[in-house]
Design a protein around this motif. Structure first.
Motif, short mmCIF file in Angstrom:
data_model
loop_
_atom_site.label_atom_id
_atom_site.label_comp_id
_atom_site.label_asym_id
_atom_site.label_seq_id
_atom_site.Cartn_x
_atom_site.Cartn_y
_atom_site.Cartn_z
N ARG A 231 -11.68 -8.47 -7.08
CA ARG A 231 -11.10 -7.31 -7.76
C ARG A 231 -10.99 -6.12 -6.80
O ARG A 231 -9.98 -5.42 -6.80
N ALA A 232 -12.01 -5.89 -5.99
CA ALA A 232 -12.00 -4.77 -5.05
C ALA A 232 -10.89 -4.93 -4.01
O ALA A 232 -10.17 -3.97 -3.69
N ILE A 233 -10.74 -6.14 -3.50
CA ILE A 233 -9.69 -6.39 -2.50
C ILE A 233 -8.31 -6.16 -3.10
O ILE A 233 -7.44 -5.56 -2.48
N ARG A 234 -8.11 -6.61 -4.33
CA ARG A 234 -6.81 -6.40 -4.99
C ARG A 234 -6.52 -4.91 -5.20
O ARG A 234 -5.39 -4.48 -5.04
N LEU A 235 -7.54 -4.14 -5.57
CA LEU A 235 -7.34 -2.70 -5.76
C LEU A 235 -7.02 -2.01 -4.45
O LEU A 235 -6.19 -1.09 -4.40
N ILE A 236 -7.66 -2.43 -3.36
CA ILE A 236 -7.39 -1.85 -2.05
C ILE A 236 -5.95 -2.17 -1.62
O ILE A 236 -5.23 -1.30 -1.12
N ILE A 237 -5.53 -3.40 -1.82
CA ILE A 237 -4.15 -3.79 -1.47
C ILE A 237 -3.16 -3.01 -2.32
O ILE A 237 -2.14 -2.53 -1.80
N ALA A 238 -3.45 -2.85 -3.61
CA ALA A 238 -2.55 -2.10 -4.50
C ALA A 238 -2.44 -0.65 -4.04
O ALA A 238 -1.35 -0.09 -3.98
N ALA A 239 -3.56 -0.04 -3.69
CA ALA A 239 -3.55 1.35 -3.22
C ALA A 239 -2.76 1.47 -1.91
O ALA A 239 -2.00 2.43 -1.72
N ALA A 240 -2.92 0.50 -1.03
CA ALA A 240 -2.19 0.52 0.24
C ALA A 240 -0.68 0.41 0.00
O ALA A 240 0.11 1.11 0.64
N LEU A 241 -0.28 -0.47 -0.93
CA LEU A 241 1.15 -0.61 -1.22
C LEU A 241 1.74 0.66 -1.81
O LEU A 241 2.85 1.07 -1.44
N VAL A 242 1.00 1.29 -2.72
CA VAL A 242 1.48 2.55 -3.30
C VAL A 242 1.58 3.63 -2.23
O VAL A 242 2.54 4.40 -2.18
N LEU A 243 0.58 3.69 -1.35
CA LEU A 243 0.60 4.67 -0.26
C LEU A 243 1.79 4.45 0.68
O LEU A 243 2.48 5.40 1.05
N LEU A 244 2.03 3.20 1.04
CA LEU A 244 3.17 2.88 1.91
C LEU A 244 4.49 3.27 1.26
O LEU A 244 5.40 3.78 1.92
N TYR A 245 4.59 3.05 -0.04
CA TYR A 245 5.82 3.41 -0.75
C TYR A 245 5.97 4.92 -0.83
O TYR A 245 7.06 5.45 -0.63
N SER A 246 4.88 5.61 -1.12
CA SER A 246 4.97 7.07 -1.27
C SER A 246 5.27 7.76 0.07
O SER A 246 5.88 8.82 0.10
N ARG A 247 4.86 7.15 1.17
CA ARG A 247 5.14 7.70 2.50
C ARG A 247 6.47 7.20 3.05
O ARG A 247 6.82 7.47 4.19
N GLU A 248 7.17 6.43 2.24
CA GLU A 248 8.48 5.87 2.57
C GLU A 248 8.45 4.95 3.79
O GLU A 248 9.43 4.85 4.53
#
Length: 67
Positions: A10-27
């Motif tokens: 669960r922790a790994i999935r949340l970290i990956i999800a946060a990274a994907l959102v961050l990458l998208y928000s930074r374009e």
């Protein structure tokens, strides 16, 4: 739904999800790839919150310590 995901999973999935959102928000990722990334982030977050992954059920996997 019986829980089939452990804490580390669960922790790994949340970290990956946060990274994907961050990458998208930074374009860094955008367009179709960005949309796909956000969908995966949403799925990872949802499955982490409910501790259940339908794909694990199909594959017969269980990372939860409790059976």
């Amino acid at each position: 739904m019986k829980k089939n995901m452990g804490f580390a999973d669960r922790a790994i999935r949340l970290i990956i999800a946060a990274a994907l959102v961050l990458l998208y928000s930074r374009e860094v990722i955008s367009g179709t790839l960005g949309t796909i990334g956000l969908v995966f982030a949403g799925v990872f977050t949802l499955t982490s919150l409910v501790s259940f992954c339908p794909l694990y059920t199909l594959l017969g996997l269980n990372t939860s310590k409790k059976n």
